[in-house]
Design an enzyme around this catalytic site. Structure first.
Site, short mmCIF file in Angstrom:
data_model
loop_
_atom_site.label_atom_id
_atom_site.label_comp_id
_atom_site.label_asym_id
_atom_site.label_seq_id
_atom_site.Cartn_x
_atom_site.Cartn_y
_atom_site.Cartn_z
CG ASP A 167 -1.79 1.17 1.36
OD1 ASP A 167 -2.34 1.58 0.32
OD2 ASP A 167 -1.96 1.69 2.46
CE LYS A 168 -0.12 7.35 -2.43
NZ LYS A 168 0.01 8.37 -1.35
CG ASP A 184 -1.28 1.88 6.87
OD1 ASP A 184 -1.39 2.98 7.46
OD2 ASP A 184 -1.69 1.70 5.71
CE LYS A 207 -5.27 -1.10 -1.97
NZ LYS A 207 -4.88 -0.47 -0.69
CB THR A 257 -2.15 3.54 -3.86
OG1 THR A 257 -2.66 4.64 -3.13
CG2 THR A 257 -1.86 3.97 -5.29
#
EC number: 7.6.2.1
Length: 1089
Positions: A328-329, A742, A721, A627
């Site tokens: 993830d970004k 996260d 995703k 993302t």
């Protein structure tokens, strides 16, 4: 009746030991879960019954019970809020244990029950709650409350804002009363108890394959032995010799049953070739080895006081096999600490500098030396001041529009949000209306979105301070002047609309809708404002890597608002298709907007992200960024973090509208990749195009992706995703995938990947709890993979191969012995040796090796990511390596057996009295050579020696000798046979036996040592080169301590240079010239007198 060749205890004890250890481990975990369940289910709660409060256990709560919850208590069931100690019936809760979000959420009771704040009043309440069947979605609840008041029924809608979820905690509220609607396993928390799909590592799959091969070997040996037995017994003299006459029953028994009986007997005799104890050793190794990750201080983040966590120890070795990293970004590559940087208001860009908004560059009408605008929003308090001293000179007819535009922009930022407030007197939050005199410095904002918090804080710095809300009144201060707005409706954010709105009523009575969201969801709904200029500014913000939101508003006429209110009430009170009706209502309301501007907040990169991504690439790992951000923002961050670099050819698959268009674009990309003479390609895909590509063109899409070094997927939904990772997992190469995230939206991909890593960031703990491993920062991923993953894989791979090797050494002499005893199923070893071989004599050295081995210095592994390639693709557990260990085991077994046979078997002079060795002495000799050989073989595989390794390695051999002397030196009264009495002592009394033992051990290991030496010097791997370099440096460090101080300084400086060259050699192509220079420096160190 089958005559077993070994006692049931001999065969059953190892299996019993394995089952017992596993049962103890599982039983301990079940006991912990049982205690945890009892603690939750037995927690005391108070319910309203018969006009009073009755104390009971949480497991006794039934649907319809009214429960009292005090501050900081956990809700024992899903409750509909009835009232609180506040007049408006609101309360604050935190759902960190459910979704990981640490922010305070506000829940409200319906007005008719909010006033019932005593037990007596609640006991007299007559109401019916109708709601949907239990479902797992935490954020969805539809119901209605029908209240009977003075013979009249009042219907009130119930939504997620009225439901207090089991597991959440009451905060900043003294007490609340709620009625239980879902209890026990019907609560949303219980419905989310989904057993995660069982993840199995590549090592486990290899173990099972090897086990099948050894099972085939076992059955083959049993069949061969059975056939040879009957072939041998075809001769009458061997079928029934004079010393072993058959009984009448044996002569008349069925030959088929006899054949089956003999086959089963051989299976029992050879069953020790299956390493049952391997599984319990692997379990212990994984469980104990996982503690090293938590103990690693390099994975400890001091600022947040967080260490690495291991949620499952079954995948330790998989950390050394990763081919793809999906990350993830926001919050993973970035800090998730939002800072307001810029905004666009009425088509003009501003930057925030020291709490002042400054236009970006002088405007055509600006006066020199006066670029500051909106300094504390002083223009809002004095229109004349705005006209005379503003940097923007406008015509009189535009002054009101300009003022209104900026005023509304910051009001929208301060009112359109779900931010909660806690002040220094947090316990008094609900004790009355907000005090307008409260200074903004005393306020602390809480928000589920860090973007919202950054925007509200920025507005407060500029001069519009959000003070709070009470009884549906939102209060803001504009330069010290208090303004109140009645909050009429909140149109909650959802991932489909990608926007949220609020409808408020000003003091003047006008009703306004403020909306904010992604530019793709706001701009198409706008009919006024500086749309094109704002669109250009939003793209410019995105190119800088900033996160953008657009702000718009709409003013309702009284007639329009009546229609809006009616539609929302009907949608929210509907029991059927409520979500669809709400979506239709929102679409009707959020239209004909006037664009106010856009905001841009910065989420800066975490420390050492660029270095970590570069190291992953050098290790042969492909990195994909998944993302939800827009294209420009995602590409900008990918370039800044090194995911994309300037020399990379960036390909795009975006804005595709149809399947045919998507397929054609994919074919063009595939042709470009073949035609372009570029080493590396990068691919950018957006969510819409990805959906089209995955629908019918998976193969073509995968072909393009596999040839790209880096892939960026933007505008991704959480399930997309997971689909991308699933697509890579099932590709023909079957690569090992790792996902890092996260937030709660990353859970699906974390659970889908072979290995899931949760970042303990600011979006809560849901990702960390659902992951296999949790770390505090992305940069820790390099050590987790390159050091811990490398070590774990090397250790367990050697452990698995060694276990099969030593069991081949153990049973093959037993098979060869049958050729010398007419396949009579006579055992070669004593039953005690059969039992203790895997449990005691050879178990500890390999277990300690699998916990402590470090074949290369950890710093070298981390500084040379290319070493990770040496263990990729499960190379140490390949069929070639497996066959080498198996053949080595068979060759050693042949040396054990035939060496003992030819050296000792027929020599009458060994005992000094003319007697020959018996079969038990012969078997003990073979067993003694075997125990020493397999233990020393483990010592040869060990590179990192500690006092524990020395203790268990040489201690195992000493223990074997002491045990054998003790076992054969005493007549054991409880043993039916005393075959081993005095055997071991008699064996060791012969000098020839000692010579034979030493000769056979040296012979077995000599060829293995020679092979290792030749391989290291003729075909060394990168890892073996690193071992030689690190060993040389370590030895040279010790040498310095022996030198006089005058020469030690010179040695130290040269070796310091040598170490720098060795560490950097993995990063430079000219390794050969560096090796020569390193050799010269070492020669100079050693040649000085």
């Amino acid at each position: 009746m089958i005559d077993t060749p070994t006692s049931p205890i001999t065969s059953g004890l190892p299996l019993f030991f394995v089952i017992t250890v596993t049962a103890i481990k599982q039983g301990y975990e079940d006991w912990l879960r049982h205690n945890s369940d009892n603690e939750v289910n037995g927690a005391p709660v108070y319910v309203v019954r018969s006009g009073g409060l009755v104390k009971t256990r949480s497991k006794n709560i039934r649907v319809g019970d009214i429960v009292r919850i005090a501050k900081d208590e956990i809700f024992p069931a899903d409750l509909v809020l009835l009232s609180s100690d506040r007049l408006d019936g609101s309360c604050h809760v935190t759902t960190a244990s459910l979704d990981g979000e640490t922010n305070l959420k506000t829940h409200v009771a319906v007005p008719e029950t909010a006033v019932l704040q005593t037990v007596a009043n609640l006991d007299s309440l007559i109401a019916v709650i109708e709601c949907q069947q239990p479902e797992a979605d935490l954020y969805r609840f539809m119901g209605r409350m029908i209240i009977t008041h003075q013979m009249e029924e009042i219907v009130r809608p119930l939504g997620p804002e009225s439901l207090l979820l089991r597991g959440a905690r009451l905060k900043n509220t003294k007490e609340i009363f709620g009625v239980a609607v879902y209890t026990g396993m019907e609560t949303k928390m219980a419905l989310n108890y989904k057993s995660k799909s069982q993840k199995r590592s590549a090592v486990e799959k290899s173990m099972n394959t090897f086990l099948i091969i050894y099972l085939i070997i076992l059955i083959s040996e049993a069949i061969i032995s059975t056939i040879l037995k009957y072939t041998w017994q075809a001769e009458e003299k061997w079928d029934e010799p004079w010393y072993n006459q058959k009984t009448e029953h044996q002569r008349n028994s069925s030959k088929i049953l006899k054949f089956i009986s003999d086959f089963l007997a051989f299976l029992v005799l050879y069953n020790f070739i299956i390493p049952i104890s391997l599984y319990v050793t692997v379990e212990m190794q994984k469980f104990l080895g996982s503690f090293f990750i938590g103990w690693d201080l390099d994975l400890y983040h001091e600022e947040s006081d967080q260490k690495a966590q291991v949620n499952t120890s079954d995948l330790n070795e998989e950390l050394g096999q990763v081919d793809y990293v999906f990350t993830d970004k926001t919050g993973t590559l970035t800090e998730n600490e939002m800072q307001f940087r810029e905004c666009s208001i009425n088509g003009i860009k501003y930057q925030e500098i020291n709490g002042r908004l400054v236009p970006e560059g002088p405007t055509p009408d600006s006066s020199e030396g006066n670029l500051s605008y909106l300094s504390g929003l002083s223009h809002l308090s004095n229109l004349a001041h705005l006209t005379s001293s503003s940097s923007f000179r406008t015509s009189p007819e535009n002054e009101n529009e300009l003022l209104k535009g900026h005023d509304l922009f910051f009001k929208a930022v301060s009112l359109c949000h779900t931010v909660q407030i806690s002040n220094v007197q947090s316990d008094g939050i609900g004790d009355g209306p907000w005090q307008s005199s409260l200074a903004s410095s005393q306020l602390e904002y809480y928000a589920s979105s860090p973007d919202e918090k950054a925007l509200v804080e920025a507005a407060a710095r500029i001069g519009i301070v959000f003070i709070g809300n009470s009884e549906e009144i939102m209060e803001i201060k504009i330069l010290g002047k208090l303004e109140r707005y009645r909050l009429l409706h909140v149109l909650e954010f959802d991932s489909d609309r990608r926007r949220m709105s609020v409808i408020v009523q000003a003091c003047s009575g006008e009703k306004l809708l403020f909306a904010k969201g992604a530019e793709s969801s706001i701009l198409p709904k706008c009919i006024g404002g500086e749309i094109e200029k704002t669109r250009v500014h939003v793209d410019e913000f995105a190119l800088k890597g900033l996160r953008t939101l657009c702000i718009a508003y709409r003013q309702f006429t009284p007639k329009e608002y009546e229609e809006v209110d009616r539609r929302l009430f009907e949608a929210r009170t509907a029991l059927q298709q409520r979500e669809e009706k709400l979506a239709e209502a929102f679409q009707f309301i959020e239209k004909d907007l006037i664009l106010l501007g856009a905001t841009a907040v910065e989420d800066r990169l975490q420390d050492k992200v660029r270095e970590t991504i570069e190291a992953l690439r050098m290790a042969g790992i492909k990195v994909w960024v998944l993302t939800g951000d827009k294209y420009e923002t995602a590409v900008s961050v990918s370039l800044s973090c090194g995911h994309f670099h300037r020399t990379m050819n960036i390909l795009e698959l975006i804005h595709q509208k149809s399947d045919s268009e998507c397929a054609e674009q994919l074919r063009q990309l595939a042709r470009r990749i073949k035609e372009d003479h570029v080493i590396q390609h990068g691919l950018v895909v957006d969510g819409t195009s990805l959906s089209l590509a995955l629908r019918e063109h998976e193969k073509l899409f995968m072909e393009v992706c596999r040839t790209c070094s880096a892939v960026l997927c933007c505008r991704m939904a959480p399930l997309q995703k997971a689909k991308v990772i699933r697509l890579i997992k099932i590709s023909p190469e079957k690569p090992i995938t790792l996902a890092v995230g996260d937030g709660a939206n990353d859970v699906s991909m974390i659970q889908e990947a072979h290995v899931g890593i949760g970042i303990m960031g600011k979006e809560g703990r849901q990702a960390a709890r659902n992951s296999d491993y949790a770390i505090a920062r992305f940069k820790f991923l390099s050590k987790l993979l390159f050091v811990h993953g490398h070590f774990y894989y090397i250790r367990i791979a050697t452990l698995v191969q060694y276990f099969f090797y030593k069991n081949v050494c153990f049973i093959t002499p037993q098979f060869l012995y049958q050729f010398y005893c007419l396949f009579s199923q006579q055992t070669l070893y004593d039953s005690m040796y059969l039992t203790l071989y895997n449990i005691c004599f050879t178990s500890l050295p390999v277990l300690i090796y699998s916990l402590l081995e470090q074949h290369v210095d950890p710093h070298v592994l981390q500084n040379k990511p290319t070493l990770y390639r040496d263990i990729s693709k499960n190379r140490l557990l390949s069929i070639k390596t497996f066959l080498y260990w198996t053949i080595l085991g068979f060759s050693h077994a042949f040396i054990f057996f035939f060496g003992s046979y030819f050296l000792m078997g027929k020599d009458e002079s060994l005992l000094g009295n003319g007697q020959m060795f018996g079969n038990w002495t012969f078997g003990t000799l073979v067993f003694t050579v075997m125990v020493i050989t397999v233990t020393v073989k483990m010592a040869l595989e060990t590179h990192f020696w500690t006092w524990i390794n020395h203790l268990v390695t040489w201690g195992s051999i000493i223990f074997y000798f002491i045990f054998s002397l003790f076992y054969s030196g005493i007549l054991w009264p409880f043993l039916s046979s005393q075959n081993m009495y005095f055997v071991f002592i008699q064996l060791l009394s012969s000098g020839s036996a000692w010579f034979a033992i030493i000769l056979m051990v040296v012979t077995c290991l000599f060829l293995d040592v020679v092979k290792k030496v030749f391989d290291r010097h003729l075909h060394p791997t990168n890892t073996e080169k690193a071992q030689m370099y690190s060993n040389t440096v370590a030895f040279s460090d010790e040498f310095i301590a022996l030198q006089p101080l005058s020469r030690a300084r010179d040695h130290l400086s040269r070796l310091s240079l040598l170490k720098q060259m060795q560490v950097s050699s993995a990063w430079t192509p000219c390794a050969a010239s560096q090796e020569k220079q390193q050799a010269r420096l070492l020669e100079e160190c050693w040649s000085e007198p």
